[in-house]
Design an enzyme around this catalytic site. Structure first.
Site, PDB file in Angstrom:
ATOM      1  CE  LYS A 166      43.834  40.743  41.948  1.00  7.78           C
ATOM      2  NZ  LYS A 166      42.597  41.534  41.827  1.00  7.78           N
ATOM      3  CG  ASP A 194      41.551  43.459  39.175  1.00  8.80           C
ATOM      4  OD1 ASP A 194      41.482  44.698  39.243  1.00  8.80           O
ATOM      5  OD2 ASP A 194      40.966  42.691  39.969  1.00  8.80           O
ATOM      6  CD  GLU A 220      38.273  43.075  37.703  1.00 12.36           C
ATOM      7  OE1 GLU A 220      38.159  42.191  36.824  1.00 12.36           O
ATOM      8  OE2 GLU A 220      38.160  42.817  38.914  1.00 12.36           O
ATOM      9  CD  GLU A 246      36.680  44.595  42.688  1.00  7.63           C
ATOM     10  OE1 GLU A 246      37.033  44.122  41.610  1.00  7.63           O
ATOM     11  OE2 GLU A 246      37.188  44.269  43.773  1.00  7.63           O
ATOM     12  CG  ASP A 269      30.717  41.296  45.552  1.00  4.90           C
ATOM     13  OD1 ASP A 269      31.854  40.822  45.518  1.00  4.90           O
ATOM     14  OD2 ASP A 269      29.800  40.775  46.235  1.00  4.90           O
ATOM     15  CG  HIS A 296      34.144  41.464  42.759  1.00  6.03           C
ATOM     16  ND1 HIS A 296      33.852  41.385  44.113  1.00  6.03           N
ATOM     17  CD2 HIS A 296      35.485  41.335  42.651  1.00  6.03           C
ATOM     18  CE1 HIS A 296      34.990  41.224  44.775  1.00  6.03           C
ATOM     19  NE2 HIS A 296      35.992  41.188  43.916  1.00  6.03           N
ATOM     20  CD  GLU A 329      36.589  37.752  40.393  1.00  2.34           C
ATOM     21  OE1 GLU A 329      35.683  38.587  40.548  1.00  2.34           O
ATOM     22  OE2 GLU A 329      37.803  38.007  40.585  1.00  2.34           O
TER      23      GLU A 329
HETATM   24 CA    CA Z   1      38.875  42.994  40.974  1.00  2.46          CA
END
Ligand code: CA
Length: 376
Positions: A166, A194, A220, A246, A269, A296, A329
């Site tokens: 992250k 991300d 991301e 996503e 997703d 995602h 993922e």
């Molecule tokens: Ca993400």
């Protein structure tokens, strides 16, 4: 093979320690899953991604459209659900309810024919998929960077060849974290970042410039999902591939990202964007733009297996003798529900996962675990 029952379950589990990312913190996991049973006694499972009580309400709203229908006609049923809801819910959580039901219908169809979903989608283009570890969230620790590096090292030890971390706290903290994690994992492990759309274009461009030396495989959701043009502008400012998607729904939402040249990697997703039926269409659409898909994936083994079947079926574009890696993922943050809800357990061997071969999604759902975590 008529649809006889549709049951929803909201499962929740309190986390032992809350964790956070650029937008908010998690202190519990909550998920809505659905079971469709047919008149010949088969059942299929699906999962929605998004706020569980709203997904459940959506499924209850959609249920009368499906009851009594032929479960094998899932594309027709998908269109019925979409047509009867698009006036008031063309995008958003109700599409996640459609997604959950659609996945359950694919599971059912696979069980009815004794074939894996990936074969029914058109065939397994590959037998193995490379999982990347999603983790490295934020905590309130005063030594966050070194904590993240230790966590990253644990993923490498487990055999992961790719890790996503992250960013989005602040540019300064992000750079420090990335530098420390990269130093710990060495240069042979892929590293993605991300931001969960925390930054403005100016900030995202600045962060990109500062982290380019650390060999970042993709950045991301750098900016807000509405800003298709900012995504495109950022791509022209950095050598780091840009990923997103996503937060998009249906082929129409993903088409915005594609036609605006917003992303190098499209991250649909399956559990929110319209299920496997719509994901297959999005894959066809992305192929016309030559854009790679890495879905995602979040939630339980139901969502994860749906993604594995989808990825197994994706065409490698461009085609060539030595196929590129296909990634999935693999969320490694705490989730007590995911650990026990489905069997067989997901096993990584030499950094890869085997594409499931059992009928349907290739999983059994542990009804005792449902009882344990059930909220409604
Ligand atoms: Ca993400």
């Amino acid at each position: 093979m008529r649809i006889k029952h549709i049951e929803t379950f909201i499962l929740s589990d309190q986390l032992s320690e809350s964790f956070f990312f650029s937008q908010w913190s998690y202190s519990e996991r909550q998920i809505c899953i659905v079971k469709i049973t047919t008149d010949n006694g088969l059942s299929g499972w699906g999962e929605g991604y998004g706020p569980a009580p709203i997904i459940e309400a959506g499924i209850k709203q959609l249920t009368p459209i499906l009851l009594g229908q032929n479960a094998l006609e899932q594309e027709k049923l998908w269109f019925d659900m979409y047509r009867k809801t698009l006036d008031f819910a063309r995008r958003g959580v109700l599409v996640a309810s459609i997604s959950a039901l659609d996945i359950a219908l694919w599971d059912l169809k696979g069980k009815a024919f004794g074939q894996p979903v990936s074969v029914l989608l058109g065939g397994q283009q590959r037998k193995r998929i490379m999982p990347y570890a999603t983790g490295l969230y934020f905590s309130k620790s005063d030594k966050l960077a070194s904590d993240l590096a230790v966590e990253a090292a644990s993923y490498v030890k487990q055999g992961f060849k790719a890790i996503k971390m992250k960013v989005g706290l602040s540019i300064e903290i992000d750079v420090e974290n990335i530098k420390t994690v990269r130093a710990m994992i060495g240069k042979h492990i892929k590293l993605m970042v991300d931001a969960n759309h925390a930054y403005s274009l100016r900030e995202a461009a600045e962060l990109s410039r500062l982290i380019e030396p650390y060999d970042i495989s993709w950045f991301e959701e750098p900016v807000s999902p509405e800003f298709y043009d900012q995504y495109r502008q950022l791509r022209s400012k950095t050598s780091i591939p840009i990923a997103g998607g996503e937060c998009e729904y249906l082929r129409f939402g993903h088409h915005q990202l594609l036609k605006n040249e917003s992303v190098d990697i499209l991250q649909i997703d399956i559990c929110s964007a319209g299920g496997l039926t719509e994901a297959k269409r999005v894959a066809a659409l992305a192929s016309t733009y030559g854009v790679e898909i890495v879905p995602h994936t979040w939630g339980t083994g139901i969502a994860f297996h749906a993604a594995m079947h989808f990825i197994a079926n994706l065409e490698a574009i461009p085609g060539r003798l030595m196929s590129p890696e296909f990634y999935i993922e693999y969320d490694r943050t705490e989730n007590g529900i995911r650990e026990v809800l489905t069997t067989p357990k997901i096993e990584m061997r030499e950094g890869y996962l085997k594409v499931p071969t059992g009928p349907g999604l290739g999983i059994e759902v542990n009804e005792e675990a449902i009882h344990q975590f059930r909220k409604s």
